[in-house]
Design an enzyme around this catalytic site. Sequence first.
Site, PDB file in Angstrom:
ATOM      1  N   ARG A 118       0.899  -1.334  -0.154  1.00  0.00           N
ATOM      2  CA  ARG A 118       0.004   0.126  -0.038  1.00  0.00           C
ATOM      3  C   ARG A 118       0.823   1.293  -0.148  1.00  0.00           C
ATOM      4  O   ARG A 118       0.220   2.548   0.290  1.00  0.00           O
ATOM      5  CB  ARG A 118      -1.021  -0.169   1.020  1.00  0.00           C
ATOM      6  CG  ARG A 118      -2.007  -0.995   0.994  1.00  0.00           C
ATOM      7  CD  ARG A 118      -3.169  -1.003   1.909  1.00  0.00           C
ATOM      8  NE  ARG A 118      -3.943  -2.145   1.880  1.00  0.00           N
ATOM      9  CZ  ARG A 118      -4.111  -2.948   2.777  1.00  0.00           C
ATOM     10  NH1 ARG A 118      -3.178  -2.829   3.732  1.00  0.00           N
ATOM     11  NH2 ARG A 118      -4.962  -3.789   2.983  1.00  0.00           N
ATOM     12  N   LYS A 140       2.577  11.441 -11.639  1.00  0.00           N
ATOM     13  CA  LYS A 140       2.111  10.316 -12.422  1.00  0.00           C
ATOM     14  C   LYS A 140       2.823   9.147 -12.619  1.00  0.00           C
ATOM     15  O   LYS A 140       3.932   9.398 -12.958  1.00  0.00           O
ATOM     16  CB  LYS A 140       1.711  10.978 -13.758  1.00  0.00           C
ATOM     17  CG  LYS A 140       0.462  12.076 -13.815  1.00  0.00           C
ATOM     18  CD  LYS A 140      -0.083  12.255 -15.400  1.00  0.00           C
ATOM     19  CE  LYS A 140      -1.071  13.268 -15.440  1.00  0.00           C
ATOM     20  NZ  LYS A 140      -1.245  13.721 -16.668  1.00  0.00           N
ATOM     21  N   GLU A 182       9.082  17.322 -25.324  1.00  0.00           N
ATOM     22  CA  GLU A 182       8.386  17.660 -24.188  1.00  0.00           C
ATOM     23  C   GLU A 182       8.923  18.934 -23.782  1.00  0.00           C
ATOM     24  O   GLU A 182       8.301  19.832 -23.283  1.00  0.00           O
ATOM     25  CB  GLU A 182       8.378  16.634 -23.071  1.00  0.00           C
ATOM     26  CG  GLU A 182       7.878  15.312 -23.272  1.00  0.00           C
ATOM     27  CD  GLU A 182       6.395  15.088 -23.438  1.00  0.00           C
ATOM     28  OE1 GLU A 182       5.552  15.930 -23.069  1.00  0.00           O
ATOM     29  OE2 GLU A 182       6.114  13.910 -23.287  1.00  0.00           O
ATOM     30  N   LYS A 224       6.307  22.718 -14.555  1.00  0.00           N
ATOM     31  CA  LYS A 224       5.899  21.725 -13.927  1.00  0.00           C
ATOM     32  C   LYS A 224       5.381  21.745 -12.741  1.00  0.00           C
ATOM     33  O   LYS A 224       4.289  21.456 -12.290  1.00  0.00           O
ATOM     34  CB  LYS A 224       6.464  20.232 -14.595  1.00  0.00           C
ATOM     35  CG  LYS A 224       5.766  19.029 -14.244  1.00  0.00           C
ATOM     36  CD  LYS A 224       5.745  18.103 -15.286  1.00  0.00           C
ATOM     37  CE  LYS A 224       4.897  16.921 -14.675  1.00  0.00           C
ATOM     38  NZ  LYS A 224       4.986  15.507 -15.621  1.00  0.00           N
ATOM     39  N   GLU A 234      -4.926  16.710 -11.699  1.00  0.00           N
ATOM     40  CA  GLU A 234      -5.408  17.013 -13.103  1.00  0.00           C
ATOM     41  C   GLU A 234      -6.922  17.150 -13.052  1.00  0.00           C
ATOM     42  O   GLU A 234      -7.690  16.716 -13.866  1.00  0.00           O
ATOM     43  CB  GLU A 234      -5.228  15.995 -14.122  1.00  0.00           C
ATOM     44  CG  GLU A 234      -4.932  16.604 -15.333  1.00  0.00           C
ATOM     45  CD  GLU A 234      -4.533  15.553 -16.377  1.00  0.00           C
ATOM     46  OE1 GLU A 234      -3.267  15.391 -16.305  1.00  0.00           O
ATOM     47  OE2 GLU A 234      -5.164  15.153 -17.461  1.00  0.00           O
ATOM     48  N   ARG A 238      -3.872  21.302 -14.894  1.00  0.00           N
ATOM     49  CA  ARG A 238      -2.872  20.482 -15.364  1.00  0.00           C
ATOM     50  C   ARG A 238      -2.823  19.531 -16.689  1.00  0.00           C
ATOM     51  O   ARG A 238      -2.089  19.238 -17.216  1.00  0.00           O
ATOM     52  CB  ARG A 238      -2.559  19.193 -14.237  1.00  0.00           C
ATOM     53  CG  ARG A 238      -1.275  18.187 -14.538  1.00  0.00           C
ATOM     54  CD  ARG A 238      -1.004  17.443 -13.455  1.00  0.00           C
ATOM     55  NE  ARG A 238       0.011  16.523 -13.572  1.00  0.00           N
ATOM     56  CZ  ARG A 238       0.733  15.807 -12.832  1.00  0.00           C
ATOM     57  NH1 ARG A 238       0.641  16.026 -11.518  1.00  0.00           N
ATOM     58  NH2 ARG A 238       1.569  15.000 -13.268  1.00  0.00           N
ATOM     59  N   ASN A 242      -0.917  18.094 -21.254  1.00  0.00           N
ATOM     60  CA  ASN A 242      -1.025  16.940 -22.253  1.00  0.00           C
ATOM     61  C   ASN A 242      -1.260  17.550 -23.568  1.00  0.00           C
ATOM     62  O   ASN A 242      -1.650  16.855 -24.443  1.00  0.00           O
ATOM     63  CB  ASN A 242      -2.588  16.264 -22.132  1.00  0.00           C
ATOM     64  CG  ASN A 242      -2.362  15.433 -20.761  1.00  0.00           C
ATOM     65  OD1 ASN A 242      -1.460  14.715 -20.701  1.00  0.00           O
ATOM     66  ND2 ASN A 242      -3.253  15.745 -19.863  1.00  0.00           N
ATOM     67  N   HIS A 245      -0.770  15.326 -26.618  1.00  0.00           N
ATOM     68  CA  HIS A 245      -0.815  14.058 -26.120  1.00  0.00           C
ATOM     69  C   HIS A 245      -2.079  12.993 -26.690  1.00  0.00           C
ATOM     70  O   HIS A 245      -1.889  11.933 -26.604  1.00  0.00           O
ATOM     71  CB  HIS A 245      -0.668  13.929 -24.433  1.00  0.00           C
ATOM     72  CG  HIS A 245       0.841  13.998 -23.983  1.00  0.00           C
ATOM     73  ND1 HIS A 245       1.491  15.287 -24.299  1.00  0.00           N
ATOM     74  CD2 HIS A 245       1.764  13.432 -23.192  1.00  0.00           C
ATOM     75  CE1 HIS A 245       2.658  15.303 -23.677  1.00  0.00           C
ATOM     76  NE2 HIS A 245       2.890  14.130 -23.136  1.00  0.00           N
ATOM     77  N   HIS A 249      -0.763   9.685 -27.947  1.00  0.00           N
ATOM     78  CA  HIS A 249      -0.970   8.504 -27.446  1.00  0.00           C
ATOM     79  C   HIS A 249      -1.612   7.808 -28.550  1.00  0.00           C
ATOM     80  O   HIS A 249      -1.641   6.405 -28.526  1.00  0.00           O
ATOM     81  CB  HIS A 249      -2.029   8.566 -26.210  1.00  0.00           C
ATOM     82  CG  HIS A 249      -1.126   9.209 -24.873  1.00  0.00           C
ATOM     83  ND1 HIS A 249      -1.958   9.624 -23.946  1.00  0.00           N
ATOM     84  CD2 HIS A 249       0.164   9.170 -24.768  1.00  0.00           C
ATOM     85  CE1 HIS A 249      -0.965   9.916 -22.967  1.00  0.00           C
ATOM     86  NE2 HIS A 249       0.321   9.689 -23.381  1.00  0.00           N
ATOM     87  N   HIS A 262       7.806   8.211 -27.740  1.00  0.00           N
ATOM     88  CA  HIS A 262       6.670   8.872 -27.017  1.00  0.00           C
ATOM     89  C   HIS A 262       7.026  10.283 -27.433  1.00  0.00           C
ATOM     90  O   HIS A 262       5.951  11.040 -28.095  1.00  0.00           O
ATOM     91  CB  HIS A 262       6.732   8.801 -25.362  1.00  0.00           C
ATOM     92  CG  HIS A 262       5.950   9.717 -24.665  1.00  0.00           C
ATOM     93  ND1 HIS A 262       4.526   9.592 -24.745  1.00  0.00           N
ATOM     94  CD2 HIS A 262       6.018  10.907 -24.097  1.00  0.00           C
ATOM     95  CE1 HIS A 262       3.915  10.506 -24.097  1.00  0.00           C
ATOM     96  NE2 HIS A 262       4.794  11.101 -23.758  1.00  0.00           N
TER      97      HIS A 262
END
Length: 354
Positions: A118, A140, A182, A224, A234, A238, A242, A245, A249, A262
């Site tokens: 956990r 993330k 990026e 960032k 997000e 935030r 993206n 993206h 993606h 990427h």
Amino acid sequence: MPTLNLDLGARSYPIYIDSGLFENEKLFSDHIRGKRVCIVTNTIVAPLYLEKIKSKLTNFDVDEIILPDGEAEKSLANFERIMSHLLKNEHGRDTTLIALGGGVIGDITGFAAASYQRGVDFIQVPTTVLSQVDSSVGGKTAVNHPLGKNMIGAFYQPKAVIIDIDSLVTLPVREFNAGMAEVIKYGILGDYDFFVWLENNISSIKAGDKTLLAEMIERCCQCKADIVANDETEAGVRALLNLGHTFGHAIEAEQGYGNWLHGEAVATGMVLAGKLAVAMNLLEVSELCRIESLIEAFDLPLQAPETMGCDDFTRHMRRDKKNIGGKLRFIVPTAIGKSEIRDDITQETLQQIL
Ligand code: NAD
Ligand code: GLY
């Protein structure tokens, strides 16, 4: 002294950016609570930096997991492999994981840290441009699913981010350039001056000037950190991170993870987002041309794969995590240094630009 601090109350953490940090024994031990450490890395990075880091952890009981290389390895199978290693080697809740590598290692290690018993501590030690300017900061963490990228994961913050810019010396040029996508993203989405700074320093950045690289990485991490400090999970701003993206993606998933890097997919994604903005009269064509020129200067692709049509994009984009109530949401640049979240893009406009 850390270069920056990500301010998240009790979950705040320092970001160190400099040359020679892998030689700094105290830096690592200051952020390790217990006696046990497990370094997660891969077959490319291990021969380069694993022994160096281990030699700075002599006061700890250290073992390691060396995963195969590549985006396709950011998988549930390797997540399970990490869990099994930690259990077999009787790691407890006071263990610290160290993610040594690029974004793939950072993302899967972070998710393992979030999940093992956990939650255990982890430290990000990013070794690619992309991971140093983006993925190591902000918490993330994820693995991919064959049906979608980063679909299984958690928001889980590291205890520290240690960025030794010397590690970029061994990075292949294609990977360096992919990371620059990026970097350019930060300029387009919210920092016009940084975009101009990049335009003015293309050749020195490509030549690996360490002073400039340190400044560049710091500016990206500061941007960032500011965004994440305001919106950790997000719920709002935030999402601007993206930019590119949503299309990117889709390209990665459609082409098979790892065939397009990427950053390359994000570069093309930013151009497509720019075209969307132009088609909606939100962005001047001249600004899109500047964006394309900067992306091209780092040898990044401007065109989507010829084999991908509008239906291929929308099939993947329907699963995008930004979508609300089944509506596709896109980040679009409205000027260099300014971007917006839009959910009013029609199928006709998408058809037109794809
Ligand atoms: P990567 O981790 O695959 O690294 C790229 C390549 O460089 C790999 O072959 C790696 O082994 C190699 N490498 C790493 N460091 C090296 C070094 N110093 N010298 C030589 N080779 C080295 O890819 P990446 O571009 O770093 O990261 C991409 C991943 O990051 C994607 O999975 C993406 O989804 C994720 N990402 C996550 C976030 C986030 O916020 N968590 C943000 C952006 C991207
Ligand atoms: N790379 C996008 C984010 O961290 O939110």
